[in-house]
Design a protein around this motif. Structure first.
Motif, PDB file in Angstrom:
ATOM      1  N   LEU A 241     -58.823  52.792  12.287  1.00  0.00           N
ATOM      2  CA  LEU A 241     -58.054  53.193  13.448  1.00  0.00           C
ATOM      3  C   LEU A 241     -57.107  52.073  13.871  1.00  0.00           C
ATOM      4  N   VAL A 242     -56.001  52.455  14.523  1.00  0.00           N
ATOM      5  CA  VAL A 242     -54.959  51.491  14.866  1.00  0.00           C
ATOM      6  C   VAL A 242     -54.521  51.673  16.314  1.00  0.00           C
ATOM      7  N   PHE A 243     -54.478  50.568  17.041  1.00  0.00           N
ATOM      8  CA  PHE A 243     -53.794  50.474  18.334  1.00  0.00           C
ATOM      9  C   PHE A 243     -52.556  49.635  18.082  1.00  0.00           C
ATOM     10  N   THR A 244     -51.372  50.245  18.143  1.00  0.00           N
ATOM     11  CA  THR A 244     -50.144  49.519  17.870  1.00  0.00           C
ATOM     12  C   THR A 244     -49.323  49.427  19.149  1.00  0.00           C
TER      13      THR A 244
ATOM     14  N   PRO B 202     -45.890  40.970   0.508  1.00  0.00           N
ATOM     15  CA  PRO B 202     -45.638  42.259  -0.141  1.00  0.00           C
ATOM     16  C   PRO B 202     -46.758  43.253   0.126  1.00  0.00           C
ATOM     17  N   LYS B 203     -46.563  44.439  -0.381  1.00  0.00           N
ATOM     18  CA  LYS B 203     -47.496  45.551  -0.199  1.00  0.00           C
ATOM     19  C   LYS B 203     -48.932  45.152  -0.511  1.00  0.00           C
ATOM     20  N   ARG B 204     -49.139  44.428  -1.576  1.00  0.00           N
ATOM     21  CA  ARG B 204     -50.488  44.082  -2.025  1.00  0.00           C
ATOM     22  C   ARG B 204     -51.245  43.293  -0.947  1.00  0.00           C
ATOM     23  N   LEU B 205     -50.596  42.305  -0.355  1.00  0.00           N
ATOM     24  CA  LEU B 205     -51.272  41.489   0.654  1.00  0.00           C
ATOM     25  C   LEU B 205     -51.467  42.261   1.955  1.00  0.00           C
ATOM     26  N   GLN B 206     -50.516  43.117   2.295  1.00  0.00           N
ATOM     27  CA  GLN B 206     -50.665  43.941   3.500  1.00  0.00           C
ATOM     28  C   GLN B 206     -51.890  44.845   3.377  1.00  0.00           C
ATOM     29  N   GLU B 207     -52.050  45.462   2.238  1.00  0.00           N
ATOM     30  CA  GLU B 207     -53.195  46.350   2.028  1.00  0.00           C
ATOM     31  C   GLU B 207     -54.502  45.568   2.027  1.00  0.00           C
ATOM     32  N   LYS B 208     -54.470  44.364   1.463  1.00  0.00           N
ATOM     33  CA  LYS B 208     -55.669  43.534   1.418  1.00  0.00           C
ATOM     34  C   LYS B 208     -56.152  43.190   2.823  1.00  0.00           C
ATOM     35  N   ASP B 209     -55.230  42.919   3.748  1.00  0.00           N
ATOM     36  CA  ASP B 209     -55.627  42.626   5.124  1.00  0.00           C
ATOM     37  C   ASP B 209     -56.355  43.813   5.757  1.00  0.00           C
ATOM     38  N   ALA B 210     -55.845  45.013   5.536  1.00  0.00           N
ATOM     39  CA  ALA B 210     -56.529  46.195   6.081  1.00  0.00           C
ATOM     40  C   ALA B 210     -57.925  46.327   5.495  1.00  0.00           C
ATOM     41  N   ASP B 211     -58.054  46.077   4.204  1.00  0.00           N
ATOM     42  CA  ASP B 211     -59.371  46.143   3.561  1.00  0.00           C
ATOM     43  C   ASP B 211     -60.323  45.097   4.132  1.00  0.00           C
ATOM     44  N   LEU B 212     -59.816  43.895   4.400  1.00  0.00           N
ATOM     45  CA  LEU B 212     -60.667  42.847   4.954  1.00  0.00           C
ATOM     46  C   LEU B 212     -61.224  43.258   6.316  1.00  0.00           C
ATOM     47  N   VAL B 213     -60.379  43.809   7.170  1.00  0.00           N
ATOM     48  CA  VAL B 213     -60.835  44.220   8.499  1.00  0.00           C
ATOM     49  C   VAL B 213     -61.827  45.366   8.394  1.00  0.00           C
ATOM     50  N   ARG B 214     -61.547  46.312   7.527  1.00  0.00           N
ATOM     51  CA  ARG B 214     -62.393  47.517   7.441  1.00  0.00           C
ATOM     52  C   ARG B 214     -63.704  47.253   6.701  1.00  0.00           C
ATOM     53  N   PHE B 215     -63.629  46.595   5.568  1.00  0.00           N
ATOM     54  CA  PHE B 215     -64.805  46.492   4.700  1.00  0.00           C
ATOM     55  C   PHE B 215     -65.511  45.140   4.800  1.00  0.00           C
ATOM     56  N   ASP B 216     -64.762  44.040   4.795  1.00  0.00           N
ATOM     57  CA  ASP B 216     -65.401  42.728   4.884  1.00  0.00           C
ATOM     58  C   ASP B 216     -65.930  42.454   6.283  1.00  0.00           C
ATOM     59  N   LEU B 217     -65.193  42.864   7.311  1.00  0.00           N
ATOM     60  CA  LEU B 217     -65.622  42.640   8.685  1.00  0.00           C
ATOM     61  C   LEU B 217     -66.306  43.856   9.290  1.00  0.00           C
ATOM     62  N   GLY B 218     -66.260  44.981   8.618  1.00  0.00           N
ATOM     63  CA  GLY B 218     -66.989  46.160   9.077  1.00  0.00           C
ATOM     64  C   GLY B 218     -66.462  46.767  10.361  1.00  0.00           C
ATOM     65  N   CYS B 219     -65.180  46.598  10.647  1.00  0.00           N
ATOM     66  CA  CYS B 219     -64.600  47.117  11.884  1.00  0.00           C
ATOM     67  C   CYS B 219     -64.063  48.530  11.685  1.00  0.00           C
ATOM     68  N   ASN B 220     -63.915  49.251  12.796  1.00  0.00           N
ATOM     69  CA  ASN B 220     -63.340  50.590  12.717  1.00  0.00           C
ATOM     70  C   ASN B 220     -61.986  50.703  13.393  1.00  0.00           C
ATOM     71  N   VAL B 221     -61.497  49.603  14.011  1.00  0.00           N
ATOM     72  CA  VAL B 221     -60.194  49.641  14.669  1.00  0.00           C
ATOM     73  C   VAL B 221     -59.522  48.284  14.528  1.00  0.00           C
ATOM     74  N   VAL B 222     -58.195  48.299  14.466  1.00  0.00           N
ATOM     75  CA  VAL B 222     -57.397  47.082  14.426  1.00  0.00           C
ATOM     76  C   VAL B 222     -56.268  47.238  15.433  1.00  0.00           C
ATOM     77  N   ARG B 223     -55.956  46.156  16.106  1.00  0.00           N
ATOM     78  CA  ARG B 223     -54.787  46.140  17.000  1.00  0.00           C
ATOM     79  C   ARG B 223     -53.695  45.324  16.336  1.00  0.00           C
ATOM     80  N   THR B 224     -52.502  45.894  16.224  1.00  0.00           N
ATOM     81  CA  THR B 224     -51.391  45.194  15.577  1.00  0.00           C
ATOM     82  C   THR B 224     -50.700  44.320  16.629  1.00  0.00           C
ATOM     83  N   SER B 225     -51.337  43.231  16.940  1.00  0.00           N
ATOM     84  CA  SER B 225     -50.847  42.326  17.979  1.00  0.00           C
ATOM     85  C   SER B 225     -49.702  41.466  17.420  1.00  0.00           C
TER      86      SER B 225
END
Length: 740
Positions: free
Chosen positions: A340-343, A299-322
């Motif tokens: 940022l997103v590469f889709t 659901p929405k909650r887990l989807q948003e949590k993944d984005a937060d993990l990449v941005r804040f926990d891992l300190g990244c500025n881009v994600v690829r939706t592989s």
């Protein structure tokens, strides 16, 4: 009337077999009530086969259309059904859709009667069909099955807005421009001239600009409206992701709100990426959309949590939706947090026949139209990941994307040098130990690491340390190559087919495990962000002599973005750790290391303590116990509250730790779990904790209330957490909304 749009995710009935009578009221067999997002079968977190979910199933629900909808258009949108869907109303087939990653809409208008009850049914084919991308050959991920994203019902005026496309230009000047491409549908068969307005609202809802135009609409028409003389526009960027609401209205009729942003993104011929004119080195992660137990039905909650993990926990500025379009909730969160997103289009290494290619083009069209208003998206993937060259097919994909969105560049991920470049950016999966700078003007490394050094969270210390340092080495090489950046393979471990993975249907390629819990490499990535964003201090060691060769913990690697690190053993000062700048000169924050500290044979082996300093002040410590004895069971819920809609989930994470809260990699449990209250556990319980850590999920029911979850591990104090499930007002939702 103004359009009405809402989700109809609850009160579905599910049948895990192919029985066409389920689409008709005459069906009298067993009924399972479910809410969507829903997976056709929950699975263990590993050691299962795709055969467990590769079958045909049915969903159905009652649909009542009140009198207030008379004369309106009634549309049903499915955000994602894996892998193919047939939609029925009162036993009559209305449509079929192939492809599990993009939305599709069913026009119910001519098939429903207001004031009556109808039976909506969906036949879901979750088999790995070779006529539907990504299948046709081997695929290194699982697609699972079900109505696994939201379902929406829309009540629209006959004359209504079909979609809008927000395009900006000159955003770095004093006179930025924005154009709004508005497509209006008029299925009445009559021609009509209408006034269309566009309003731009800031985050507080204050209007900052407005424009209007007349449109002549017969069937379907598109008109471009222009915002001119814009003043004091705030740009969207990674640090300050300012968002606006674009409100488009047919005067006296339909209104559509879309969230947008002003920014300029470009991969330039000098080899670098620029955001709003500022060079930005891209450091990111690939992300699969799947989770343990529930597959892709998050659901929405887990989807948003993944984005937060990449941005804040891992300190990244881009994600690829592989390697496919991912959840709108995930992309919305990327917009909100400046990720940022590469889709890219769906697929993996394989190109099928002409029908397969034509379907891929249709699905790519739906991806771009769905997502082109997201300011976070900077690059479209117009090539099937790691596929061979195919001039005719990829000429079509690039032309399609550029026609639909001329404001963004295209990339096409390949895995061999010399591949034909039809895209704007040469995007390359480079798994070599020594990276090569390919002679392309615009170049981005889109995968590295991953399967070249798969690492489990419970591997021996030298391997989990080496895993982190290999990531450090590749990041350092990317910095030395003077290119736009690199995207690691990958953020999270994921389930896969038998051809891949480690024999248990998991690819252990992530810097976090499948439960989204960190390996040592995750702390390395976290340490590459400025300390103003997050202060990181982590000793990359189990601090056990017997898990390393010769029983000597030497050196100790430390991942930190602080200025200075002091090291103590048994309270005794051992010295300052030194940054390994000579090994990693191109990292923002090279790891620290210290050699020959206490703890050898015959010496007192005491607790390890790190003290980290920033601007001369002690700001953070990290301690590890020397005895390795389980002292704590740490049990936490990610969220104190979830929605009582039958589909919302929160992660319940567990760790068996030393006295300082460090997971003990060989303390595996088991942990037993009990639930009191209106919720259910999703996952394995009793739960074995690989690497001393693991997780299950708590799913709500349709009943609000207080939930208490109790965790017990032998020899450790019992732990409880509480989660409240909130009433979301599920009484005849359609009637309530339409009569509001």
């Amino acid at each position: 009337m103004t359009r009405l749009e809402f989700t109809i995710n609850t009160h579905w009935e599910f049948l895990p077999e192919d029985n066409p009578t389920f689409a008709k009221p005459i069906y009298s067999g067993p009924l399972n009530q479910v809410s969507v997002p829903h997976t056709v079968r929950e699975v263990p977190h590993h050691n299962f086969s795709e055969e467990e979910y590769s079958f045909i199933s049915w969903y159905r629900k009652s649909l009542h259309i009140p009198d207030k909808a008379r004369g309106q258009r009634i549309h049903l949108q499915f955000d994602g059904v894996m892998l193919a869907a047939e939609v029925f109303l009162d036993g009559k087939k209305l449509c079929e859709h192939k492809g599990g990653f993009t939305p599709f809409t069913v026009d119910l208008t001519d098939h429903v009667k207001v004031g009556q009850e109808h039976l909506l049914a969906v036949r879901v084919d979750s088999r790995e069909r070779t006529d539907i991308p990504p299948y046709g050959h081997l695929v290194d991920y699982m697609t699972f099955g079900g109505i696994y994203r939201d379902v929406h019902l829309r009540i629209l005026d006959p004359l209504h807005i079909e979609n809008v496309f927000f395009k900006t230009s000159k955003v770095l000047t004093e006179t930025p421009l924005a154009e709004v491409e508005v497509t209006v549908k008029n299925p009445t068969g009559l021609s009509e001239t209408v006034d269309v307005e566009a309003h731009l609202l800031d985050a507080s809802g204050v209007q900052v600009a407005a424009t209007s135009a007349q449109m002549f609409v017969e069937g379907e028409a598109t008109q471009t409206l222009t915002f001119e003389n814009l003043q004091n526009i705030q740009l969207w960027d990674t640090e300050h992701p300012h968002l606006y609401t674009l409100r488009v209205r047919i005067k006296g009729g339909d209104t559509l709100d879309t969230r947008v942003g002003f920014r300029e993104s470009e991969f330039r011929a000098d080899g670098f990426f620029y955001l709003n004119g500022r060079k930005l080195i891209l450091r990111g992660m690939n992300r699969h959309q799947t989770y343990p137990y529930i597959g892709a039905a998050a659901p929405k909650r887990l989807q948003e949590k993944d984005a937060d993990l990449v941005r804040f926990d891992l300190g990244c500025n881009v994600v690829r939706t592989s390697h496919y379009p991912q959840s709108p909730h995930f992309l919305n969160r990327c917009d909100e947090i400046g990720l940022l997103v590469f889709t890219e289009m769906q697929g993996w290494q394989h190109i099928g026949d002409q029908a397969w290619q034509d379907l891929s083009l249709n699905l790519l069209h739906d991806l771009v139209v769905r997502d082109r208003n997201h300011p976070s998206i900077i690059l479209w993937g117009a090539r099937v990941n790691e596929s061979p060259d195919h001039t005719a097919f990829y000429t079509r994909t690039n032309r399609l994307v550029q026609d639909l969105d001329p404001t963004r560049q295209t990339g096409g991920v390949r895995c061999f040098f010399g591949s034909e470049q039809l895209e704007d950016v040469y995007t390359m999966n480079d798994f070599a130990t020594k990276l090569t700078k390919y002679p392309a003007e615009r170049y981005l490394v889109t995968e590295y690491g991953g399967h070249m050094f798969p690492t489990k969270s419970f591997d021996q210390e030298p391997r989990v340390v080496a895993h982190a340092l290999k990531h450090a080495d590749i990041m350092n090489q990317i910095g030395a190559l003077n290119i736009s950046g690199g995207i690691a393979w990958c953020a999270f471990d994921y389930n896969t087919h038998a051809t891949f993975g480690s024999g248990d249907r998991i690819c252990y390629h992530g810097v976090m495990d499948i439960f989204r819990q960190p390996k040592f490499a995750a702390h390395l990535y976290a340490s590459q962000q400025p300390p103003e964003q997050k202060q990181v201090l982590f000793a990359a060691t189990y601090w056990t002599r017997g898990d390393v060769d010769e029983g000597l913990i030497n050196p100790v690697w430390i991942f930190s973005n602080l200025d200075r690190v002091e090291v103590y053993v048994s309270g005794k000062f051992e010295g300052e750790a030194q940054r390994a700048t000579e090994l990693y000169p191109h990292l923002p924050y090279p790891p620290f290391k210290i050699s020959n500290i206490s703890g050898g044979w015959g010496e007192n082996f005491g607790d390890l303590e790190l003290r980290g300093y920033l601007n001369g002040a002690l700001v953070k410590t990290h301690q590890l116990a020397a005895d390795g004895i389980p002292r704590k069971l740490i049990f936490e819920a990610d969220d104190p509250e979830i929605h009582a809609d039958g589909a919302d989930l929160t992660r319940l994470s567990l760790k068996i730790t030393d006295g300082y809260g460090n997971a003990l990699p060989f303390a595996w449990g088991p942990v037993s779990l009990d639930v009191e209250g209106p919720a259910v556990l999703v996952g394995e319980h009793p739960l074995i904790l690989p690497g001393g850590q693991g997780a299950v999920y708590l799913r709500s029911t349709l009943i609000p209330g207080e939930v208490t979850i109790t965790a017990r591990a032998p020899g450790l104090p019992t732990q409880t957490v509480q989660v409240k499930t909130l009433d979301v007002g599920l009484k005849p939702v359609l009637e309530a909304v339409l009569n509001a």
